[in-house]
Design a protein around this motif. Structure first.
Motif, short mmCIF file in Angstrom:
data_model
loop_
_atom_site.label_atom_id
_atom_site.label_comp_id
_atom_site.label_asym_id
_atom_site.label_seq_id
_atom_site.Cartn_x
_atom_site.Cartn_y
_atom_site.Cartn_z
N VAL A 54 0.82 -1.02 0.09
CA VAL A 54 0.11 -0.10 0.17
C VAL A 54 0.72 1.26 0.00
CG1 VAL A 54 -1.93 1.19 1.10
CG2 VAL A 54 -1.73 -1.20 1.31
N VAL A 55 0.46 2.24 -0.69
CA VAL A 55 1.35 3.51 -0.89
C VAL A 55 1.08 4.27 0.42
CG1 VAL A 55 1.94 5.47 -2.30
CG2 VAL A 55 1.52 3.38 -3.36
N MET A 56 1.96 4.78 1.04
CA MET A 56 1.65 5.48 2.23
C MET A 56 1.02 7.20 1.75
SD MET A 56 1.98 5.97 5.54
CE MET A 56 3.04 4.76 5.90
N THR A 57 0.22 7.45 2.52
CA THR A 57 -0.35 8.85 2.20
C THR A 57 -0.34 9.71 3.16
OG1 THR A 57 -2.51 8.21 2.64
CG2 THR A 57 -1.73 7.61 0.29
N THR A 58 -0.87 10.84 3.01
CA THR A 58 -1.13 11.97 4.19
C THR A 58 -2.51 11.87 4.67
OG1 THR A 58 -1.53 13.68 2.64
CG2 THR A 58 0.80 13.44 3.35
N GLY A 59 -3.38 11.01 4.23
CA GLY A 59 -4.59 10.60 4.68
C GLY A 59 -4.59 9.25 5.31
#
Length: 105
Positions: A54-59
């Motif tokens: 999973v790509v890390m996000t700011t959400g």
């Protein structure tokens, strides 16, 4: 890098979320885009055989669902540094949030 989160809850179940504060940055302000930081999650196996990254996000992204007392969530992090990225120590902050099952963070 392997990370283990132990969760203690009483009388309820909880959902666990994670988010990053932004790109990875070194002391010289060089950056590696957040899209290059991925992770895999497993609630039962610390070797995390799950190949889904999973790509890390700011959400906030849910990494644990309806967790009971003494639940454990294992995470393995991956970084794909683009060619030409200067060597260094790159940092960002991760925030973990546990909420009552079905609630939003």
């Amino acid at each position: 890098m392997l990370f283990r989160s132990n969760l203690s809850v009483t009388s309820i179940t909880a959902d666990l979320y994670v988010k990053a504060d932004g790109n990875l940055i070194d002391y010289d302000l060089d950056e590696i885009g957040l899209g290059n930081e991925t992770y895999a999650v497993n609630a039962t196996n610390s070797s995390i055989p799950n190949p889904s990254k999973v790509v890390m996000t700011t959400g906030y992204t849910k990494i644990g669902n309806a967790l009971g007392d003494n639940s454990i969530v294992y995470m393995k992090f991956y970084l794909d540094a683009p060619a030409g990225t200067p060597a260094g120590i790159y940092l960002n902050n991760l925030e973990f949030k546990a909420v009552s099952h079905g609630s939003l963070p």
